[in-house]
Design a protein around this motif. Sequence first.
Motif, PDB file in Angstrom:
ATOM      1  N   UNK A  76     -34.823   2.949  -0.203  1.00  0.00           N
ATOM      2  CA  UNK A  76     -34.492   1.709  -0.911  1.00  0.00           C
ATOM      3  C   UNK A  76     -35.315   0.519  -0.428  1.00  0.00           C
ATOM      4  N   UNK A  77     -35.635   0.493   0.854  1.00  0.00           N
ATOM      5  CA  UNK A  77     -36.389  -0.628   1.399  1.00  0.00           C
ATOM      6  C   UNK A  77     -37.887  -0.361   1.452  1.00  0.00           C
ATOM      7  N   UNK A  78     -38.278   0.919   1.490  1.00  0.00           N
ATOM      8  CA  UNK A  78     -39.690   1.250   1.581  1.00  0.00           C
ATOM      9  C   UNK A  78     -40.289   0.918   2.930  1.00  0.00           C
ATOM     10  N   UNK A  79     -39.539   1.207   4.004  1.00  0.00           N
ATOM     11  CA  UNK A  79     -40.037   0.872   5.340  1.00  0.00           C
ATOM     12  C   UNK A  79     -40.096   2.122   6.214  1.00  0.00           C
ATOM     13  N   UNK A  80     -40.899   2.031   7.270  1.00  0.00           N
ATOM     14  CA  UNK A  80     -41.006   3.137   8.221  1.00  0.00           C
ATOM     15  C   UNK A  80     -39.658   3.370   8.884  1.00  0.00           C
ATOM     16  N   UNK A  81     -39.298   4.653   9.082  1.00  0.00           N
ATOM     17  CA  UNK A  81     -37.960   4.973   9.575  1.00  0.00           C
ATOM     18  C   UNK A  81     -37.979   6.227  10.429  1.00  0.00           C
ATOM     19  N   UNK A  82     -37.068   6.265  11.398  1.00  0.00           N
ATOM     20  CA  UNK A  82     -36.886   7.440  12.234  1.00  0.00           C
ATOM     21  C   UNK A  82     -35.395   7.707  12.370  1.00  0.00           C
ATOM     22  N   UNK A  83     -35.023   8.985  12.410  1.00  0.00           N
ATOM     23  CA  UNK A  83     -33.633   9.375  12.640  1.00  0.00           C
ATOM     24  C   UNK A  83     -33.487   9.851  14.077  1.00  0.00           C
ATOM     25  N   UNK A  84     -32.550   9.249  14.793  1.00  0.00           N
ATOM     26  CA  UNK A  84     -32.312   9.610  16.187  1.00  0.00           C
ATOM     27  C   UNK A  84     -30.810   9.697  16.426  1.00  0.00           C
ATOM     28  N   UNK A 100     -34.103  15.541   4.862  1.00  0.00           N
ATOM     29  CA  UNK A 100     -32.699  15.296   5.187  1.00  0.00           C
ATOM     30  C   UNK A 100     -32.601  14.230   6.274  1.00  0.00           C
ATOM     31  N   UNK A 101     -33.643  14.106   7.062  1.00  0.00           N
ATOM     32  CA  UNK A 101     -33.820  12.997   8.001  1.00  0.00           C
ATOM     33  C   UNK A 101     -35.080  12.234   7.591  1.00  0.00           C
ATOM     34  N   UNK A 102     -35.152  10.956   7.972  1.00  0.00           N
ATOM     35  CA  UNK A 102     -36.252  10.098   7.516  1.00  0.00           C
ATOM     36  C   UNK A 102     -37.464  10.151   8.433  1.00  0.00           C
ATOM     37  N   UNK A 103     -37.393  10.885   9.529  1.00  0.00           N
ATOM     38  CA  UNK A 103     -38.468  10.926  10.524  1.00  0.00           C
ATOM     39  C   UNK A 103     -39.756  11.515   9.950  1.00  0.00           C
ATOM     40  N   UNK A 104     -40.887  10.884  10.268  1.00  0.00           N
ATOM     41  CA  UNK A 104     -42.189  11.522  10.091  1.00  0.00           C
ATOM     42  C   UNK A 104     -42.914  11.474  11.434  1.00  0.00           C
ATOM     43  N   UNK A 105     -44.122  12.022  11.485  1.00  0.00           N
ATOM     44  CA  UNK A 105     -44.809  12.118  12.772  1.00  0.00           C
ATOM     45  C   UNK A 105     -45.114  10.744  13.363  1.00  0.00           C
ATOM     46  N   UNK A 106     -45.415   9.765  12.505  1.00  0.00           N
ATOM     47  CA  UNK A 106     -45.711   8.418  13.001  1.00  0.00           C
ATOM     48  C   UNK A 106     -44.473   7.749  13.589  1.00  0.00           C
ATOM     49  N   UNK A 107     -43.355   7.838  12.857  1.00  0.00           N
ATOM     50  CA  UNK A 107     -42.146   7.168  13.355  1.00  0.00           C
ATOM     51  C   UNK A 107     -41.606   7.871  14.599  1.00  0.00           C
ATOM     52  N   UNK A 108     -41.767   9.195  14.664  1.00  0.00           N
ATOM     53  CA  UNK A 108     -41.345   9.919  15.868  1.00  0.00           C
ATOM     54  C   UNK A 108     -42.172   9.472  17.074  1.00  0.00           C
ATOM     55  N   UNK A 109     -43.479   9.354  16.883  1.00  0.00           N
ATOM     56  CA  UNK A 109     -44.334   8.913  17.986  1.00  0.00           C
ATOM     57  C   UNK A 109     -43.998   7.490  18.407  1.00  0.00           C
ATOM     58  N   UNK A 110     -43.658   6.649  17.449  1.00  0.00           N
ATOM     59  CA  UNK A 110     -43.289   5.265  17.781  1.00  0.00           C
ATOM     60  C   UNK A 110     -42.014   5.232  18.610  1.00  0.00           C
ATOM     61  N   UNK A 129     -41.876  -3.857   9.112  1.00  0.00           N
ATOM     62  CA  UNK A 129     -40.541  -3.582   9.646  1.00  0.00           C
ATOM     63  C   UNK A 129     -40.411  -2.137  10.106  1.00  0.00           C
ATOM     64  N   UNK A 130     -39.380  -1.891  10.918  1.00  0.00           N
ATOM     65  CA  UNK A 130     -39.114  -0.542  11.428  1.00  0.00           C
ATOM     66  C   UNK A 130     -37.611  -0.332  11.452  1.00  0.00           C
ATOM     67  N   UNK A 131     -37.187   0.817  10.908  1.00  0.00           N
ATOM     68  CA  UNK A 131     -35.759   1.130  10.807  1.00  0.00           C
ATOM     69  C   UNK A 131     -35.438   2.350  11.650  1.00  0.00           C
ATOM     70  N   UNK A 132     -34.408   2.229  12.487  1.00  0.00           N
ATOM     71  CA  UNK A 132     -33.889   3.351  13.262  1.00  0.00           C
ATOM     72  C   UNK A 132     -32.517   3.721  12.712  1.00  0.00           C
ATOM     73  N   UNK A 133     -32.420   4.912  12.162  1.00  0.00           N
ATOM     74  CA  UNK A 133     -31.136   5.453  11.719  1.00  0.00           C
ATOM     75  C   UNK A 133     -30.510   6.188  12.901  1.00  0.00           C
ATOM     76  N   UNK A 134     -29.433   5.620  13.432  1.00  0.00           N
ATOM     77  CA  UNK A 134     -28.803   6.173  14.630  1.00  0.00           C
ATOM     78  C   UNK A 134     -27.539   6.932  14.243  1.00  0.00           C
TER      79      UNK A 134
END
Length: 434
Positions: free
Chosen positions: A394-402, A350-360, A310-315
Amino acid sequence: MKITAAQYAQAQDLLDFIDASPSPWHAVQTCANRLQAAGFCRLEEVDRWALESGGKYYVVRGGSSIIAFAVGSQPLADSGLRLIGAHTDSPGLRLKPKPAEDAAGMVRLGVEVYGGPILATFADRDLSLAGRVNVRSGSGHVSRLVRFDTPLLRLPNLAIHMNREVNESGLKFNKQTELPLLLGVSADGSKAEARFRAPIAAALGVAPDDLLTWELNAYDTQKGSLWGVDREFIANSQLDNLASCHAALSALLATPAPAATCLCAFFDHEEVGSESAAGAGGSFVQDVLARLAGQARLDAEDQRRMLARSFFISADMAHAWHPNFPAAYEPCHRVTVNAGPVIKSNANQRYSTDSNSAARFMAICAKAGVPCQQYAHRTDLGCGSTIGPIVAARLGIASVDVGAPMWAMHSIRESAGVLDHHYMIAALSGAFAE
């Protein structure tokens, strides 16, 4: 700047969405109305669910949080979920449980500060009330929405003759003694409480004594607008974060038959920490995902596979570079309005972004033909946060903040870009189609 008629129409639809949603409870109702019009079926948490492949559903918790989803054609364990999260609440002023008091013949309403608003921006505005009221009924009580379109309240400034340093020291209010809102003049010896209850009871068609409890906020009655030489900017209240809710909802409605199951989760209480039953810190999204997995008959192993795919986008909205205050920004991270969605990063999570989720997310934007930007906060300033780290943990899924870039975050009148809203809808639509 070239903006098409379709892009202006998206911006106007956002303004209409916000104008119809002066409280979190109204925002959820506005979402529900649009979902129902698009063929989504309402589910109740107290009922047993029977989900169908290709089905479209939504569920509400607490009246102010909503999750909508479209069941994909691919198996959950193989495709995972595509999730977008945002929040329905905005900083402002909330009425106290017993707000009305008589102050030398004037009726004023006591308020609590909700979240972190720019309090000075509430002064001298045409304010009114919106929210929900619990009304006595034959079965006990029923919750009703209420809003007043005409101005009922005001927070008048003190004249400069009595506050000579206001332009040098800034406009400041004592939260207890100087923020109560003026409602009217005490009339015919009536008590302040009766003066407060009367218009609400009349609007709901009930007796004043039948009003039991309420959750009401002050809101600005001025409608949203487009501004700028080319009408390239948006101005309204609650852009943070109803603009993200509108973009995500628009993307979901534009994805009629997704391969992966697509879900929008709009939570209340983000501005005050998310720790509530209806907030992102509660169990709402986990409960919905558990029921989705149960309907798909996934065992424990396949549920973990589902989350791993799964992939989560925090908007949530982002801080646009302000030319009048260049020193407030981190060098090399000055994101600009109408230049595309912003990927937000912070080493302290403070944001959930890492380099992998940012690239995605960059790849999603590139495929959608959307520009994107990157933001980091000044190191010597405290950085805000979002629901991103909470839901990801809480979910343990890849996430990005945008977020879309904006000015005057937490003002009663915020500004953003017409093109950025179009870009955000396109990027989130691409994420659902991924």
